[in-house]
Design an enzyme around this catalytic site. Structure first.
Site, short mmCIF file in Angstrom:
data_model
loop_
_atom_site.label_atom_id
_atom_site.label_comp_id
_atom_site.label_asym_id
_atom_site.label_seq_id
_atom_site.Cartn_x
_atom_site.Cartn_y
_atom_site.Cartn_z
N GLY A 75 0.77 -1.23 0.00
CA GLY A 75 0.00 0.00 0.00
C GLY A 75 0.81 1.28 0.00
O GLY A 75 0.23 2.37 0.06
N ASP A 94 -4.43 -6.37 -5.91
CA ASP A 94 -3.26 -7.21 -5.68
C ASP A 94 -3.73 -8.62 -5.31
O ASP A 94 -4.80 -8.78 -4.71
CB ASP A 94 -2.39 -6.66 -4.55
CG ASP A 94 -0.94 -7.11 -4.66
OD1 ASP A 94 -0.69 -8.33 -4.54
OD2 ASP A 94 -0.07 -6.26 -4.85
N ASP A 110 -6.66 -11.32 -8.72
CA ASP A 110 -5.63 -11.47 -9.74
C ASP A 110 -5.91 -10.49 -10.88
O ASP A 110 -6.97 -10.54 -11.51
CB ASP A 110 -5.63 -12.90 -10.27
CG ASP A 110 -4.47 -13.19 -11.21
OD1 ASP A 110 -3.75 -12.25 -11.61
OD2 ASP A 110 -4.29 -14.38 -11.57
N LYS A 174 6.87 -0.81 -13.38
CA LYS A 174 8.15 -1.46 -13.13
C LYS A 174 8.47 -2.38 -14.30
O LYS A 174 7.61 -3.09 -14.82
CB LYS A 174 8.08 -2.29 -11.85
CG LYS A 174 9.36 -3.06 -11.53
CD LYS A 174 9.15 -4.04 -10.39
CE LYS A 174 9.00 -3.33 -9.07
NZ LYS A 174 8.81 -4.27 -7.94
#
Length: 239
Positions: A75, A94, A110, A174
């Site tokens: 978080g 998540d 998911d 990312k």
């Protein structure tokens, strides 16, 4: 644990039942200034500072009003968004459970589930103007496999952003191994005005993670819609 000399660095002794790897991890955590800072400032993880540093450079958050956080647990990123843009609506997802965060809607689900995009957008109540992804797959110890599994998540995040972002919106994700795969980079450059890679100072030097920052979403037209692949779910292919 033993506290050694030298600038107050904490040395961790190997304990019964603790592997050498876990001992090294614990020592790194105890001596990491970002871990200490996160604890002092109330952030749930040191990763919060990666987003803070990216925002300082690329001005991502303060004007955002509808934000989706992919891979939200524990978080830290959602906390940063709410601190820098208190009026923003934030929805996170998540596989792992995430403790409640004030004024943030959280789903333990998911993201690769076909229903996830609809669930997120309905909860947000509007098209997002910022999509954040700090997702990474669980590693199996084989570098190529781990990279491919994580890049599949990046693909899915890119597709979600392109299919749902407001015009002018931004996407941050990312990535690993020095950047985004070339095919995905082509897709991003097609749909966004600027696409850059960055490794914020809070990202550990030994980590292969980088972040791709795509800004100025061009909007959806028949000419630039995402093309669904046939080799698997959520493939993103250059048009």
């Amino acid at each position: 644990m033993a506290r050694g000399g030298g600038a107050g660095r904490v040395r961790v002794k190997t304990a019964k039942g603790r592997t050498a790897q876990s001992t090294r991890w614990l020592a790194r955590q105890l001596n990491d200034p970002y871990v200490k800072k996160a604890k002092a400032e109330g952030y749930r993880s040191r990763a919060a500072y990666k987003l803070i540093e990216l925002d300082e450079k690329y001005k991502l958050i303060r004007q955002a009003r509808h934000v989706v956080d992919l891979g939200v647990a524990p978080g830290g990123w959602a906390q940063v968004v709410k601190k820098l843009s208190p009026k923003a609506q934030v929805v996170g997802i998540d596989l792992l459970p995430t403790d409640p965060i004030a004024e943030v809607t959280l789903f333990q689900m998911d993201f690769m589930d076909d229903k996830a995009p609809q669930v997120l957008c309905e909860a947000l109540g509007a098209q997002p103007d910022l999509v954040l992804s700090d997702m990474a797959s669980n590693t199996v110890g084989h570098a190529q496999t781990d990279h491919l599994r994580t890049m599949a998540l990046v693909e899915a995040a890119i597709q979600f952003a392109i299919e749902n972002l407001q015009k002018g919106g931004a996407f941050v994700s990312k990535v690993f191994a020095g950047g985004t795969d070339q095919e995905l980079l082509v897709v991003l450059k097609k749909h966004f005005s600027t696409v850059k890679h960055a490794k914020p100072p809070a990202s550990r030097k030994g980590s292969s993670e980088w972040y791709v920052i795509a800004q100025g979403f061009k909007g959806r037209t028949p000419q630039n819609e995402v093309t669904q692949g046939t080799g698997g779910a959520n493939n993103v292919l250059p048009g």
